[in-house]
Write an enzyme that holds these catalytic residues in place. Structure first.
Site, PDB file in Angstrom:
ATOM      1  N   ARG A  58       0.797  -1.203   0.000  1.00  0.00           N
ATOM      2  CA  ARG A  58       0.000   0.000   0.000  1.00  0.00           C
ATOM      3  C   ARG A  58       0.844   1.273   0.000  1.00  0.00           C
ATOM      4  NH1 ARG A  58      -5.408  -0.905   1.501  1.00  0.00           N
ATOM      5  NH2 ARG A  58      -5.551   1.245   2.222  1.00  0.00           N
ATOM      6  N   ARG A  87      -7.552   1.277   5.131  1.00  0.00           N
ATOM      7  CA  ARG A  87      -6.807   2.525   5.182  1.00  0.00           C
ATOM      8  C   ARG A  87      -7.179   3.376   3.982  1.00  0.00           C
ATOM      9  NH1 ARG A  87      -0.397   2.436   5.518  1.00  0.00           N
ATOM     10  NH2 ARG A  87      -0.679   1.310   3.591  1.00  0.00           N
ATOM     11  N   ASP A 114       3.073  -1.163  15.748  1.00  0.00           N
ATOM     12  CA  ASP A 114       3.912  -2.166  15.098  1.00  0.00           C
ATOM     13  C   ASP A 114       4.688  -3.036  16.093  1.00  0.00           C
ATOM     14  OD1 ASP A 114       3.087  -1.545  12.587  1.00  0.00           O
ATOM     15  OD2 ASP A 114       4.920  -0.525  11.961  1.00  0.00           O
ATOM     16  N   ARG A 140       8.837  -8.990   4.122  1.00  0.00           N
ATOM     17  CA  ARG A 140       8.498  -7.623   3.741  1.00  0.00           C
ATOM     18  C   ARG A 140       9.175  -6.601   4.648  1.00  0.00           C
ATOM     19  NH1 ARG A 140       3.393  -6.316   4.826  1.00  0.00           N
ATOM     20  NH2 ARG A 140       3.839  -4.359   3.791  1.00  0.00           N
TER      21      ARG A 140
END
Length: 444
Positions: free
Chosen positions: A95, A124, A308, A401
């Site tokens: 994204r 989002r 996170d 990622r």
């Protein structure tokens, strides 16, 4: 798809070097679109799948990315960009690709970007981005799943975000950098990765200043010269290894970090009983305690406790001595790792955006499946602390990622961990590696 196999129950001991920040690298890489120089250099860029995706996107626009002979250094030539479309095939996998909106609009006065879709941990929308770009003078059209943005001229404006938006703040900063006049962003996100991008832009001739903690002023300039910047360390990778030391009752020395960006994590780990010894502004030692104390955690935008790190701290709390409450206030659906932690023996109950965690005496190995990037890390940490049996974590493309060579770094610290090929090539994740593969939040 690869899997991670872990034999837990061993303390992690040794030294680990933290890689460059993923979340700082991505906007800085796309900001190269605005620079006139043909040899833009970015150092300390981690080798991650998200970085590979953003490089593919820039190349699709006409940029040239050269080999530098240095693994973590990119040399980018954007002088021959001749395409202004960010296609669905790339945006759907990450994204953050929406970040090309700002620099393409700033430099070429047009951009066409695929709308990002939903993901495993929440929606989002990019309304904040688009409304802000309209205030700068852009025309915005949404049709057939794409956003078309164009402008004859961009002019400074006052942008007031309803809630702090990280990528929204970054997109507006980049668009306003080459606009006429001054742009003021109020209620701007405060993450250090944004300030790292500001430093990179200013080094190339931009005039950007954070006048208050949540206010950023951008004086537009006619052009930017050359991008030359070293990316700051990844605070989430650092926090993950700090939690790894605590959950395995280990003793890890972390180097190449920025201690000032880790204050909230240091505070919570210290409350949980870990001993944090700060050696310098760029290094620390974390020693786990025999008894992990229960700690309540509430996520919030920087400088508060980061969303996170929520999943990693939850893994730690599964082995705590009591009961704690973890509240998730950034993502509306970021407890998908809970079911997998329960498979390992955790005792967790969910109530809306609260997770009630009662510490268990031990965790036991099992087969688990990652649902997003940070969930992957939490399952690896839990596996490292499992004292009975093997833990197999599937869908670790999520992990790739955002964590550079994680299994090697853990193995160097004494973990018994290996990456193996999945035995079922027709599994859902093998057929569709992009399924639920992006991280997203209400404020990102």
């Amino acid at each position: 798809m690869d899997k991670m196999v872990i034999e837990g129950g061993f303390p992690l001991v040794g030294e680990v070097s933290i890689s460059g920040s993923k979340n700082a690298s991505l906007p800085i890489i796309v900001s190269s679109i605005m620079f006139d120089g043909s040899d833009n250099e970015i150092d300390n860029v981690p080798d991650l799948e998200d970085i590979k995706t953003i490089k593919k996107l820039l190349i699709s626009l006409g940029a040239e990315i050269k080999e530098s002979g240095q693994a973590d250094k990119l040399i980018i030539n954007t002088s021959n960009i001749n395409n202004y479309d960010a296609p669905y095939d790339l945006v759907k996998t990450m994204r953050a690709s929406v970040l090309v909106l700002g620099p393409l609009l700033a430099k070429y006065k047009r951009a066409r970007v695929s709308l990002p879709g939903g993901c495993a941990i929440g929606a989002r929308p990019i309304d904040f981005h688009l409304n802000a770009l309209k205030l700068l003078g852009a025309t915005v059209e949404v049709d057939h799943g794409y956003v078309d943005v164009y402008a004859d001229k961009l002019k400074g404006a006052v942008i007031n975000f309803p809630i702090p938006s990280v990528t929204g703040t970054e997109n507006v900063i980049m668009a306003a950098t080459l606009a006429e006049g001054t742009t003021i962003i109020k209620n701007a996100a405060r993450e250090p990765e944004i300030d790292d991008m500001i430093t990179a832009l200013n080094n190339g001739g931009a005039e950007i200043k954070r006048t208050e903690p949540a206010v950023i002023a951008i004086n537009g300039v006619k052009k930017l010269k050359r991008l030359c910047h070293r990316v700051l360390p990844d605070r989430i990778e650092a926090g993950t290894f700090m939690a790894a030391s605590a959950i395995t009752k280990g003793d890890i020395f972390l180097k190449n970090i920025n201690v000032s960006h880790l204050k909230s994590v240091i505070e919570k780990l210290s409350e949980a009983g870990a001993r944090v010894i700060i050696n310098s502004s760029s290094s620390m030692r974390v020693k786990g305690s025999k008894v992990i104390k229960s700690v309540d955690i509430s996520t919030s935008p920087y400088p508060d406790f980061p969303t996170d790190m929520q999943a990693q701290m939850m893994a730690l709390m599964t082995l705590s001595s009591g009961l704690c409450v973890i509240s998730e206030n950034v993502f509306e659906n970021r407890f998908m790792h809970v079911a997998e932690l329960i498979r390992l023996g955790a005792n967790i109950k969910i109530r809306n955006n609260f997770a009630i965690v009662k510490g268990a005496k031990k965790l036991s190995g099992a087969e688990v499946m990652a649902t997003d990037l940070r969930a992957s890390a939490s399952l690896v940490l839990a596996g490292l602390a499992s004292s009975d049996g093997l833990t197999t974590v599937s869908r670790i493309y999520h992990l790739d990622r955002g964590y550079e060579k994680m299994e090697k770094k853990l193995a160097d610290l004494g973990a018994i961990i290996s990456r193996v090929k999945a035995s079922d090539p027709l599994s859902a994740e093998a057929e569709n590696p992009d399924f639920n593969d992006t991280a997203c939040s209400k404020s990102a």
